[in-house]
Motif scaffolding. Structure first.
Motif, PDB file in Angstrom:
ATOM      1  N   SER A  58       0.806  -1.226   0.000  1.00 46.20           N
ATOM      2  CA  SER A  58       0.000   0.000   0.000  1.00 46.20           C
ATOM      3  C   SER A  58       0.835   1.269   0.000  1.00 46.20           C
ATOM      4  N   ARG A  59       2.107   1.138   0.388  1.00 52.46           N
ATOM      5  CA  ARG A  59       2.990   2.309   0.415  1.00 52.46           C
ATOM      6  C   ARG A  59       3.895   2.369  -0.813  1.00 52.46           C
ATOM      7  N   GLY A  60       3.625   1.467  -1.777  1.00 50.73           N
ATOM      8  CA  GLY A  60       4.387   1.498  -3.022  1.00 50.73           C
ATOM      9  C   GLY A  60       5.705   0.766  -2.963  1.00 50.73           C
ATOM     10  N   ARG A  61       6.003   0.069  -1.872  1.00 57.61           N
ATOM     11  CA  ARG A  61       7.265  -0.659  -1.744  1.00 57.61           C
ATOM     12  C   ARG A  61       7.148  -2.031  -2.400  1.00 57.61           C
ATOM     13  N   GLN A  62       8.205  -2.421  -3.090  1.00 55.09           N
ATOM     14  CA  GLN A  62       8.175  -3.683  -3.813  1.00 55.09           C
ATOM     15  C   GLN A  62       8.242  -4.881  -2.871  1.00 55.09           C
ATOM     16  N   ARG A  63       7.508  -5.932  -3.240  1.00 58.52           N
ATOM     17  CA  ARG A  63       7.513  -7.200  -2.531  1.00 58.52           C
ATOM     18  C   ARG A  63       7.750  -8.321  -3.537  1.00 58.52           C
ATOM     19  N   VAL A  64       8.296  -9.427  -3.045  1.00 57.40           N
ATOM     20  CA  VAL A  64       8.466 -10.625  -3.869  1.00 57.40           C
ATOM     21  C   VAL A  64       7.334 -11.584  -3.541  1.00 57.40           C
ATOM     22  N   SER A  65       6.606 -12.010  -4.566  1.00 60.88           N
ATOM     23  CA  SER A  65       5.495 -12.955  -4.370  1.00 60.88           C
ATOM     24  C   SER A  65       6.027 -14.380  -4.484  1.00 60.88           C
ATOM     25  N   LEU A  66       5.950 -15.123  -3.370  1.00 63.22           N
ATOM     26  CA  LEU A  66       6.432 -16.495  -3.315  1.00 63.22           C
ATOM     27  C   LEU A  66       5.261 -17.460  -3.288  1.00 63.22           C
ATOM     28  N   SER A  67       5.467 -18.619  -3.880  1.00 61.49           N
ATOM     29  CA  SER A  67       4.442 -19.665  -3.845  1.00 61.49           C
ATOM     30  C   SER A  67       5.062 -20.929  -3.273  1.00 61.49           C
ATOM     31  N   ASP A  68       4.386 -21.530  -2.276  1.00 63.09           N
ATOM     32  CA  ASP A  68       4.912 -22.766  -1.701  1.00 63.09           C
ATOM     33  C   ASP A  68       4.379 -23.964  -2.471  1.00 63.09           C
ATOM     34  N   GLU A  69       4.731 -25.168  -2.019  1.00 63.65           N
ATOM     35  CA  GLU A  69       4.364 -26.381  -2.751  1.00 63.65           C
ATOM     36  C   GLU A  69       2.853 -26.630  -2.764  1.00 63.65           C
ATOM     37  N   ASN A  70       2.131 -25.942  -1.871  1.00 62.45           N
ATOM     38  CA  ASN A  70       0.669 -26.103  -1.831  1.00 62.45           C
ATOM     39  C   ASN A  70      -0.058 -24.993  -2.594  1.00 62.45           C
ATOM     40  N   GLY A  71       0.708 -24.125  -3.252  1.00 66.30           N
ATOM     41  CA  GLY A  71       0.099 -23.048  -4.023  1.00 66.30           C
ATOM     42  C   GLY A  71      -0.221 -21.808  -3.224  1.00 66.30           C
ATOM     43  N   ARG A  72       0.119 -21.790  -1.931  1.00 74.00           N
ATOM     44  CA  ARG A  72      -0.141 -20.618  -1.092  1.00 74.00           C
ATOM     45  C   ARG A  72       0.823 -19.493  -1.472  1.00 74.00           C
ATOM     46  N   THR A  73       0.328 -18.271  -1.613  1.00 74.14           N
ATOM     47  CA  THR A  73       1.156 -17.126  -1.996  1.00 74.14           C
ATOM     48  C   THR A  73       1.571 -16.340  -0.760  1.00 74.14           C
ATOM     49  N   ILE A  74       2.853 -15.982  -0.716  1.00 74.94           N
ATOM     50  CA  ILE A  74       3.420 -15.245   0.415  1.00 74.94           C
ATOM     51  C   ILE A  74       4.037 -13.959  -0.130  1.00 74.94           C
TER      52      ILE A  74
END
Length: 990
Positions: A710-726
């Motif tokens: 929400s503050r415009g800072r970049q994040r890395v979208s990770l996916s685990d073996e169950n498809g959950r996004t972090i």
């Protein structure tokens, strides 16, 4: 990109080539112009006149005729150089095919900015007191010619900058020939300056750009990749030729450029524009939409936030100093710009670099260090402090230990192990020394591990030797030979030296591979625990990947060192001669003493020949012959060809299984801290659990993209073996606890050789361990490991940090011994250095065979590029003044206080550890707890008393320091951040 080349031919022909055109008829909008400070002095402006251009190329300027006068009366003058500035392909398409002329103007402006940087580095050579010296003039005369097509008649916006071979010191001054060494060294910097300026100007014209922060390259968003490839026929020709002939690097690609030049074809530029529009085909709508979207936004001014420029400059400093202690100023700026293409420009970050210099956070070097030409060498103050701390640590280690063994026991073990004279002298020195830190500098294969085995047997029962090394394979090798515990330097540092005391002796093998920060942490652990350190290494072998050459530096600063000069690994005269000549830097002679040298072909052909010869060996000989390569790209080629040969023999099963592996991405610790450096498809693992994010240690997480919060800072979208996004913020983790991989496919079959490429505690595997796949059932492999001959079942679908194990890199092979070695050394590889060549050939006992394109060129390359790292103190010219002896007069009293303090620190640590043990025991069943409760309370009281005494002593020191009758003592330098000497003195002793 900027591609320089030396001009050849007559001035008249060169002038005709650039002013008239070569492979198509130039259009009216392909303008030319004069540039440079000298052009202004001479009144040259506007369009380039062909006659004046030819005369200047001939060396005729302001009534002078430049050049060398020959005996026959001729005057020889080299005309100049062409620095070609090439726009990215998407830029060419939008400017020339889509017809946005604003982009051509932006290109011209960006070229001018890059040329200003090049001109700053213009220099000439002069004889001063009988010696040839280089003097910067900062003045050029050049002619610019912008063209719109490639030789294959693709759209290609580029500008030829013809730099005349002349310069002077000012208006009316005499002209001299130009020295371009510094300009060539700065060409990559100028190229990055151009790209950042151009990308920013494009954004101001409404376009969006996509860039690679590691390479500093960009393209306009919205231009289809397929279209860019289709309109890059010339680039495809060059790439294909370079690949076929094993040519790498910019200089090698220039060979492919000229080798693939087709016949000239005269066609009008108007006709080309029509052809390009037709070639758009299905991509016409996408290109039109991209142009219309930019025009809708319109021209605008984009200000660069000061904070963004500061982050960029800081990244340039930290990223560069992570690899080298001394860098060119241009490199610092280039790395900073590449990390934020289109977001910052040279004008935004250069004042910040100047501010760092004004505040003496960035120091100018004056002395040669390492291989690189330092036109404007810079080191950071914190790096200089770090290297100064080595001197203090060494001073504190002198006389700070007890002998490890009696002289009688040492003499006895020297006889029992049949040591030579040098080894015997070294053993006596190691065993009887009272210094806590000591070095053993020995030529490759001089029997350093045998020396340690002898020391172990001679030492008393209370002495605990631990083998350490930067790589787990090297540590295990020393541990196996000396029959002592082994572990990596990184694991010891991560544990903070837990469990060590003055009974321990840390034997650090391959100490030349240590970086500055690893070495200083080892010394600090030794200072706090009292554990001794014995460093084993060879300054001529492959150095550290990270910043510094601390083993070499410590020797120069006063590290007590044993010298082993007699190699015992090599078993015949030819090998002894080859190694001796390589050590002296006589590479042509060294190559001449090798068993065999194969040359005259491309890297692929040479690799095939190497494998063919290796395949003819008996099984026993294959096991005793190692194939060494200098880089992973070559290793993959060789591994593939070895498998082909073994398949033909039937040594590998016919049926392959295709498996996915994890190959290291090569990201630095600095890059791991920023989301922009991560890419979709990479795989990340973590060394620690993160309960807040639900991240498990060692579990693989695939990157599915980048996002913003929400503050415009970049994040890395990770996916685990169950498809959950972090959603993960890399700034919040420790880079040393993050591994980043790219997924690659490998085929594997029973009979294949395999190499593990990352320490795996669960499986008990070390990095670079090799074994043979005896059975393969799907992804389940039964592997017989070389180290102990035991078979282990491994699920390769879960444990994926492996690769084929036929060829080995030099870094992985260091510390190992083989009967014979086959070496593949592509001349153009940046990893072909004197140190790597020496390391490779010294692995062999009986013989080495070498495959390279050209032995003479290889010898020249090894001479020019030793591979030696840089040192801050060496670059500043402070080695002698910063040595233990040099600093003794100024810092004697302070060092005495630090010696007292380190004894107190150790006692406090001992008491704290004893209290912690007592507390843990107190939690155990009653009886033991009651027995030790009093000891815990006593230890705690002692610790409190000691801390109070220490604070009282510090207050006393402060009162003395503030007394008008006392000179202010220097702040202790046992930690790098606490040494203010350079900040105060600016590189000079007080």
């Amino acid at each position: 990109m900027i591609h320089p080349r030396r001009l050849k031919g007559t001035p008249a022909n060169i002038a005709r080539y650039y002013t008239v055109g070569d492979y198509y008829t130039k259009g009216a909008d392909e303008h030319s112009e004069w540039g440079g400070a000298i052009a202004r002095d001479l009144g040259l402006e506007g369009k380039v006149d062909g006659a004046i251009f030819a005369a200047l190329l001939e060396g005729k300027v302001a009534g002078q005729q430049l050049g060398r006068h020959r005996a026959n009366g001729d005057i020889q003058h080299h005309p100049g150089w062409d620095f070609a500035v090439n726009a990215p392909k998407s830029v060419s398409i939008m400017a020339l095919v889509a017809g946005d002329r604003r982009i051509i103007d932006a290109h011209e402006q960006a070229v001018g900015t890059a040329l200003s940087w090049m001109e700053e580095h213009a220099a000439t050579r002069a004889r001063v007191n009988g010696e040839i010296t280089e003097r910067t003039t900062g003045r050029l005369l050049f002619a610019r010619f912008t063209e719109h097509a490639s030789r294959e008649l693709d759209p290609h916006l580029h500008t030829h900058v013809v730099v005349m071979n002349l310069t002077n010191d000012g208006v009316g001054q005499r002209f001299t020939s130009l020295e371009t060494r510094a300009m060539y060294a700065e060409q990559m910097v100028a190229g990055q300056i151009y790209r950042n300026e151009l990308a920013h100007l494009l954004r101001e014209r409404g376009y969006e750009v996509e860039f690679d922060p590691r390479k500093g390259l960009f393209e306009i968003r919205g231009v289809p990749r397929d279209l860019m490839a289709d309109m890059s026929q010339r680039a495809q020709q060059i790439d294909a030729h370079a690949k076929e002939h094993g040519l790498t690097g910019q200089a090698a690609r220039r060979m492919s450029f000229y080798a693939t030049r087709g016949p000239k074809e005269k066609v009008s530029l108007e006709t080309l524009h029509d052809q390009w529009h037709v070639r758009l085909g299905k991509h016409e709508q996408a290109v039109e939409e991209t142009r219309l979207a930019a025009e809708k936004i319109g021209d605008r001014t984009l200000d660069v936030p000061t904070q963004l420029a500061a982050r960029s400059m800081l990244f340039g400093l930290r990223q560069s100093e992570g690899r080298e202690a001394v860098n060119n100023l241009g490199r610092l700026l280039r790395v900073a710009l590449a990390s934020h293409v289109g977001e910052v420009r040279l004008r935004d970050i250069r004042p910040l670099a100047q501010e760092h210099e004004a505040r003496r956070k960035l120091l100018a070097t004056r002395h040669q260090t390492g291989d690189e030409i330092h036109t404007q060498g810079r080191t950071t103050r914190r790096t200089a402090r770090l290297e100064l701390a080595f001197s203090d640590h060494l001073a504190l280690a002198i006389g700070d230990a007890k002998p490890l063994a009696t002289q009688a026991r040492l003499v006895e073990q020297a006889k029992a192990h049949d040591l030579n004279a040098g080894q015997r002298a070294g053993l006596l020195h190691l065993g009887t020394s009272e210094d806590r830190v000591i070095g053993v500098h020995g030529v490759a294969g001089s029997g350093k591990s045998t020396l340690i085995a002898s020391l172990k047997h001679a030492a008393g029962p209370d002495v605990i030797l631990v083998a350490l090394a930067p790589t787990s394979s090297a540590a295990a090798e020393l541990g196996k030979k000396a029959k002592i515990e082994s572990r990596t330097v990184a694991s010891l540092i991560a544990g903070g030296g837990r469990g060590l005391d003055d009974q321990h002796t840390l034997v650090v093998d391959e100490a030349g591979q240590l970086g500055n920060r690893q070495a200083i942490r080892l010394l600090e652990i030794s200072r706090l625990t009292g554990a001794r350190i014995i460093m084993l290494g060879d300054n001529r072998q492959t150095g550290a990947i990270q910043q510094g050459k601390p083993f070499w530096l410590m020797q120069r600063l006063g590290l007590p060192t044993v010298e082993l000069t007699e190699p015992v690994r090599q078993r015949n005269d030819a090998m002894l001669a080859a190694v001796a000549q390589a050590r002296l830097g006589n590479y042509a002679d060294s190559i001449g003493h090798l068993d065999k040298v194969v040359s005259g072909a491309s890297s692929d052909v040479l690799a095939a020949g190497l494998v063919e010869e290796w395949a003819r060996l008996s099984s026993r000989s294959k096991d005793r012959t190692n194939i060494l390569v200098l880089e992973n790209a070559t290793r993959l080629i060789v591994n593939s060809k070895v498998r082909e040969a073994l398949k033909t023999e039937g040594a590998i099963a016919a049926e392959d299984a295709r498996l996915s592996i994890l190959a290291p991405s090569g990201m630095t610790d600095q890059e791991k801290n920023f989301a922009r450096f991560y890419a979709r498809g990479q795989v990340v693992t973590f060394a620690r659990d993160n309960a807040g994010l639900g991240i498990a240690r060692d579990a693989p997480y695939k990157i599915v993209g980048l996002s913003r919060d929400s503050r415009g800072r970049q994040r890395v979208s990770l996916s685990d073996e169950n498809g959950r996004t972090i959603q993960w913020d890399p700034r919040l983790g420790r880079a040393s606890q993050i591994n980043v991989f790219r997924e690659e496919d490998r085929v594997l079959a029973a009979g294949d050789r395999i190499q593990w490429r990352l320490v795996n505690h669960e499986l008990g595997l070390k990095n670079a361990e090799r074994g043979t796949v005896e059975r393969l059932d799907g992804p389940i492999a039964s592997i017989r490991w070389d180290r102990d001959g035991k078979v282990q079942e491994v699920d390769l679908s879960q444990h994926r940090t492996w690769d084929h194990g036929y060829a080995e890199t030099i870094y992985a092979a260091q510390s190992k011994t083989y009967d014979r070695v086959y070496v593949l050394a592509p001349v153009n590889s940046p990893l072909v250095t004197g140190q790597n060549y020496y390391t490779a050939i010294t692995r062999a006992q009986f013989g080495v065979k070498l495959w390279t394109e050209d032995p003479e060129r290889l010898a020249e390359k090894l001479t020019q590029k030793s591979g030696e790292k840089t040192s801050s103190l060496e670059g500043l010219g402070r080695l002698d003044r910063s040595s233990i002896k040099g600093r003794a007069g100024h810092h004697g009293e302070r060092l005495e206080r630090l010696r007292e303090q380190q004894l107190g620190d150790r006692e406090a640590r001992r008491v704290r550890l004893e209290a912690e043990r007592a507390e843990r025991t107190a939690r155990e069943p009653d009886g033991i707890a009651a027995d030790l409760a009093g000891r815990a309370q006593s230890a705690a009281r002692f610790l409190d008393q000691w801390l109070v005494a220490l604070l009282d002593r510090n207050r006393s020191d402060e009162r003395q320091a503030n007394s008008p009758h006392q000179s202010a003592p220097e702040i202790p330098a046992n930690l790098p951040s606490r040494n203010e000497e350079l900040e105060r003195g600016g590189g000079h002793d007080r």
